[in-house]
Structures are given as C-alpha cells and as structure tokens.
Scaffold this motif. Structure first.
Motif, PDB file in Angstrom:
ATOM      1  N   ASN A   1      -2.129  -3.847   0.375  1.00 35.84           N
ATOM      2  CA  ASN A   1      -2.572  -2.546   0.909  1.00 35.84           C
ATOM      3  C   ASN A   1      -2.898  -1.618   0.038  1.00 35.84           C
ATOM      4  O   ASN A   1      -3.525  -0.571  -0.123  1.00 35.84           O
TER       5      ASN A   1
ATOM      6  N   ASP B   1       4.134   2.591   1.460  1.00 27.19           N
ATOM      7  CA  ASP B   1       3.120   2.093   1.897  1.00 27.19           C
ATOM      8  C   ASP B   1       2.467   3.222   3.296  1.00 27.19           C
ATOM      9  O   ASP B   1       1.295   3.361   3.223  1.00 27.19           O
ATOM     10  N   ALA B   2       3.468   3.520   4.128  1.00 26.55           N
ATOM     11  CA  ALA B   2       2.994   3.960   5.495  1.00 26.55           C
ATOM     12  C   ALA B   2       4.102   4.797   6.105  1.00 26.55           C
ATOM     13  O   ALA B   2       5.015   5.672   5.179  1.00 26.55           O
TER      14      ALA B   2
ATOM     15  N   GLU C   1       0.821   6.673  13.103  1.00 27.64           N
ATOM     16  CA  GLU C   1       1.489   6.456  11.763  1.00 27.64           C
ATOM     17  C   GLU C   1       0.433   6.877  10.594  1.00 27.64           C
ATOM     18  O   GLU C   1      -0.598   7.302  10.938  1.00 27.64           O
ATOM     19  N   THR C   2       1.021   6.923   9.497  1.00 24.44           N
ATOM     20  CA  THR C   2       0.364   7.296   8.191  1.00 24.44           C
ATOM     21  C   THR C   2       0.253   6.104   7.240  1.00 24.44           C
ATOM     22  O   THR C   2       1.102   5.216   7.349  1.00 24.44           O
ATOM     23  N   ALA C   3      -0.811   6.000   6.343  1.00 25.13           N
ATOM     24  CA  ALA C   3      -0.652   4.797   5.614  1.00 25.13           C
ATOM     25  C   ALA C   3      -1.739   4.997   4.205  1.00 25.13           C
ATOM     26  O   ALA C   3      -2.639   5.944   4.359  1.00 25.13           O
TER      27      ALA C   3
ATOM     28  N   HIS D   1       6.191   8.590  10.571  1.00 22.48           N
ATOM     29  CA  HIS D   1       6.438   8.598   8.848  1.00 22.48           C
ATOM     30  C   HIS D   1       7.946   9.096   8.969  1.00 22.48           C
ATOM     31  O   HIS D   1       8.204   9.969   9.321  1.00 22.48           O
TER      32      HIS D   1
END
Ligand SMILES: [Ca+2]
Ligand SMILES: [Ca+2]
Length: 588
Positions: free
Chosen positions: A211, A201-202, A568-570, A518
């Motif tokens: 999500n 997810d992230a 963060e990434t998502a 990440h």
C-alpha cells in the motif's frame, strides 16, 4: 447521534441544511420515479437535499450544484452580503442516479466568477450557502498534506507542529523481529532489525509495503507535475526551514522506512511490519506489543522495485544519495522477484493484520509496473523485453491491487522508445474520454460509477485516482477542457456534492467525518478528528455490519468508528487526493 442523523428526517429545509437529510430508502418505489414531469415552479420543500461543494468553488472552474428533486425548479442565487439576487435560473430536468436511487436536477453556476459568498434560494427560502474563491484548493492541499505528518510513526508531534493534535511518539521500530514466515539463513526467526519512521498505513498502526508503494509513487508524481507549486507550499513540519520542498521531506519520512523493508542479503522485500493483531483504540505511545517483519512476497517485491526505480530516476537532481540507494534497491528487488515468482503472500496463522493480497491475482499488473519503471530508469534490454511480453495489458484506473495504470502513465510521459510512448498515450486518452462521455450522461456528472468496481471499499480513493488518470490524460486528448470540467465535478463530489451530505475530508467542509476509523482520532481527547484525512467512502459492502442508512452504494456510508468499511482512512486514498487537489491548486 447516528440515529438522529438518518432516521425520522422531516423533508423540510431546516433538516436539509442542518443534517443533510436523505429521507428513507424504498428501492421499489423510488427507482420507479424516472420520468420527470414538465417544469414548473415548485415550493422549496420539494427539495430533499442540496448537493454542493462545501469548501467552495474555484472562481475559474465549473460550478455545478444539484438539488435532490423530481422536477425542474427556478432558483435564485443571492449575494449573502447585500442580499441582491445575482442569478435567477431554471434547473435542468430531473435525472435519475442509480447509485443513490434518487432524482437530481442540475443548477449550472459556472458563469458566477465573482469571488464571494452566495445563497441558494427558492421561493424566498435559503437552502444552502456556498462560496466562490481563488484559493480553495491551495488551502485544501496544505491540510491534506499535513494529514500525512499527523500519521508519522516513530515521531513526537509537538504543540508547535500539531497544535491540539500534539502527541507523544510511538512505534520507534528499532527492534523489529523477523517473524517465522520471514526467516532466512542470514536472518533467522527472532533476528532483530530496525525499521523506524514511515506513516501509519490507515486507521491502524501498521506499515505495509504494497500500500505504501502506490501512495509514494502518487505523491512523488504530484510533486514532479507541479514542482514550483510544491516548493512554495509550506507545511508546519520540523523540516520546514531546510532547502527541500516540505512535501518531499514528508515523503522521505516514508521512503527512509520503505527502504528498510528489503532484506539486503537477497533483495527480497517483506510484506509488512506489524503487530500480530490489530491494537485496541490506544494512542501510539501505548502500542508496546512486539512488531514483526512478516514474509517476503512477490507483490511487495515488485511494487517495491517499481517505486524505488521511479524514485531513483527522479531523485537524481533532488537527492543524489537517496537516488543511489533507490537504484540499488530496485534492481535487487526485481532480481529476487525473478528468482521467486511463486512467492505469493500467504497470511500466517498467527498474524491478523491487513493481508494486502487478492485471491487469484496473477501479478501481471505488478510485473508490468515494475518492468516499466525499471526499463525507464535503467534502459536495459532485459527490462524492455520483460515489458514487451506484457504489452497486451490494458490501462485501468490504479488501485493498490491493480497497478498497471501506473506503468502506463509513466510510459506515456517518459518512454524514450516511441512506440511505447504513443501506445501508452492512446490508452490513457481512450480511458479518459470514455470516463468523460459516461460522466456527462450521469445525473450528477461524476465519473465514479462508470466502472463496475468503483463503489467498493475505498470508493473515495477510487474517485481520487479517477482524477489522477484524467489529469494525466489531458495532454493527449482533443478537448482537455472537458476533462478539466470532470476533474472539477469529481472534486466537488468528494467535498460535498454527493448524496450523503458529507464532505468526506476531516476538517474540510461544513459537515465532515467526526468519528473516523482512525486510532489517533478515536483515542486522543480531542473532539475533532485529525484533519486532512479522507474517509474511505460509501459502498454497499457493509462488511462491518454497522448500522447504515441505505443499501444504495452511494448512500451506504456512516460516520461512525464502527464503520471500518466506509469511514477508515488510508494513505493510498489520501495520496491520490493530494495529487487531485494539487493539480487544481497549482493553477490557482
Ligand atoms: Ca523543507
Ligand atoms: Ca495486482
């Protein structure tokens, strides 16, 4: 490194160019600098920062550059190869941008359509270099799409497809346990079910239904808007030689997992597949903690119903088998939701992973989106009636917790019932025109900040969703060129025309996030982070209590693993970004 980046910045040119110096913030004194003095030639060291698109300007699009300065300046644009001046012009007067507490002057170089490399020069000093090209966003689309591949669960990334980012497979998820919160008569606690594939997810290794839904809708929509562009876009993935567009192959990796989130016995949809706690900074193959199906929920079931209904409608001619599975899944999930309207997700005491629930949410937007997609797919009276009961719902920029905009966009484009289509188009038009008017009044001509909740967790995802709304509205406004211009400046913001000095996407720009929150990027032995991932972006929340350079929302960003709130990434931020870059790339 972080300390050097943001403290003790000399307001000199070398500092500006090398580290994107912002200086220090002093809210009291800086917010008072609102009245620029009359224009006159200033020495170059009046410029505290140059804000420009680090991946380049598309030759046929708007080209705006901003200088952080308190007075208008005369700027020379020089061809880097032959050192000839191609444009010399005075910037705008300074304008205050409250989100950063700074003044900016605008340099409009839209007239510069010749492909090449150029320098921004003041008083003979080179402040920045930028390029004009014809393939800026095609390249970006490819890298951002490949970013999803790098996040595949249950999949080994070999050197052939990942280069230096090759890694072993992790989280095969063939033996996911039913958590006590998800126990039912057919599937008591501890029942083992498979739930393989999907994307992480992230920054964590878990998979969340809510999500995923908005992310999958957005990616399929990107393909449907530009099928021929995506059919030609080759990704470096194992499915590159089959007859399916690679972006769809990538999306099906997620869809195949997504469908496992439904309990076939009653149609209810589990909220997530996760470990009980977040893992440490480990590679996927080291993540051996048991994984659980956690609680069925109304949010997951409605978002699932909406997404599978959308896929059922549009996959018919692409993949009839998956279309059929999606159609059945959608109606069953919606039926479960109707029978269980009060099953709001409650995080069990022993589960610490992402909750994806908003306190006090009445789920009217999820009901609206699901009813809209089911009505459009099945055209049954019951679904249209459910939708009619929710017709007072407003159009808004979509986020994972605010999905009615997705319903309105689908209705605007596909409703057979004319009153729905017209109503939806008017709502989209009104929202986009408001964004355009407000953005034009802002100091850096972006729409982020137009709405109160723009600078929150995932602000870059919000910006990408702004672009999706603007793109969707283009067909219904009198002046689509104004929306194209705003799409260009909003993209510029993500790729560097913002006061942090960063292009926010890993691997795309001259100063990009190197320490994303990440896990793969942090745990592998590769210096660079996995490419094609957008950082969440600046906002003043600072929930992680990391060391931030500023309290101004647009400056409150730090490229550090610590900053899960901004770095963060998502997938729900990368998906609209993919949509945004593809919408422009398809015109290249
Ligand atoms: Ca393919
Ligand atoms: Ca909601």
């Amino acid at each position: 490194m972080k300390k050097q980046l943001f403290s003790g910045c000399a307001i000199g040119l070398s500092a500006v160019l090398l580290i994107g110096c912002q200086g220090t913030d002093n809210i009291a004194s800086e917010s008072s600098i609102q009245a620029p003095s009359k224009p006159k030639q200033q020495p170059a060291d009046e410029v505290a920062a140059v804000l420009y698109n680090q991946i380049g300007y598309q030759a046929n699009m708007a080209k705006l550059i901003y200088l952080q300065a308190n007075n208008a300046l005369t700027v020379d644009v020089v061809d880097r190869n032959n050192q000839q001046s191609v444009i010399s012009k005075l910037t705008s007067e300074a304008q205050f941008w409250p989100h950063a507490g700074k003044n900016f002057v605008e340099l409009d170089l839209t007239e510069l359509s010749q492909v090449g490399e150029y320098q921004i020069v003041i008083d003979g000093e080179v402040l920045a270099s930028f390029r004009v090209a014809n393939d800026v966003y095609t390249r970006a689309t490819k890298i951002i799409a490949q970013g999803f591949y790098f996040n595949r669960a249950s999949h080994e990334i070999s050197f052939e497809y990942g280069g230096k980012f090759n890694r072993a497979a992790g989280h095969m998820d063939q033996q996911v346990k039913i958590h006590h919160s998800a126990a039912s008569a057919h599937r008591p606690e501890g029942t083992v079910v498979p739930s393989p594939k999907g994307w992480y997810d992230a920054g964590d290794y878990n998979k969340y239904t809510v999500n995923s839904a908005i992310s999958m809708y957005t990616m399929l929509r990107a393909y449907l808007k530009h099928p021929s562009f995506f059919q030609q876009l080759k990704l470096n993935i194992p499915e590159q030689f089959n007859s399916t567009a690679d972006i769809l192959d990538e999306l099906f990796w997620q869809l195949d997992w997504f469908l496992t989130m439904q309990d076939p016995n009653d149609g209810g949809v589990y909220h997530k597949v996760t470990t009980l706690n977040f893992s440490g900074k480990i590679m996927p193959e080291a993540g051996l903690e048991p994984r659980y199906m956690i609680a069925k929920s109304i949010g997951a079931s409605l978002d699932f119903a909406a997404t599978t209904a959308y896929f059922a409608r549009h996959l018919q001619d692409i993949d009839a088998e998956r279309a059929k599975l999606c159609a059945q899944a959608a109606e069953q999930a919606y039926k479960w939701a109707k029978a269980n309207p009060d099953k709001i997700y409650v995080q069990p005491d022993d589960v610490k992973t992402g909750a994806y629930v908003v306190t006090g949410d009445d789920y009217s937007d999820e009901w609206f989106w699901a009813a809209a997609e089911l009505a459009l797919t099945f055209d049954a009276k019951d679904y249209w009636q459910d939708l009619t009961q929710l017709q007072a719902i407003e159009m808004s920029v979509p986020t994972w917790s605010d999905v009615q905009g997705l319903g309105w966009i689908s209705l605007a484009e596909e409703a057979n019932a004319q009153q729905w289509q017209y109503k939806a188009q008017q709502k989209l038009k009104a929202l986009a025109e408001h964004m355009s008017i407000m953005a034009n009044q802002s100091a850096i001509k972006v729409s982020l900040g137009v709405f109160d909740d723009d600078f929150v967790w995932g602000s870059n995802g919000n910006m990408a969703n702004h672009i999706m709304v603007l793109d969707a509205a283009k067909a219904y406004v009198a002046d689509p060129a104004s929306l194209n211009r705003l799409i260009a400046t909003n993209l510029d913001y993500i790729f560097g025309t913002n006061p942090t000095g960063y292009s926010f996407v890993s691997g795309l720009g001259s100063q990009t996030p190197m320490h994303l929150h990440h896990r793969v990027s942090e745990a592998d032995d590769v210096l660079d982070p996995v490419p094609g991932l957008v950082a969440g972006g600046p906002h003043a929340g600072q929930q992680d209590q990391c060391d931030y350079p500023s309290k101004f929302p647009a400056l409150s960003y730090v490229d550090d693993w610590c900053s899960y709130a901004t770095n963060e990434t998502a997938i729900n931020w990368n998906a609209p970004l993919l949509y945004a870059v593809a919408s422009v790339a398809s015109e290249e």
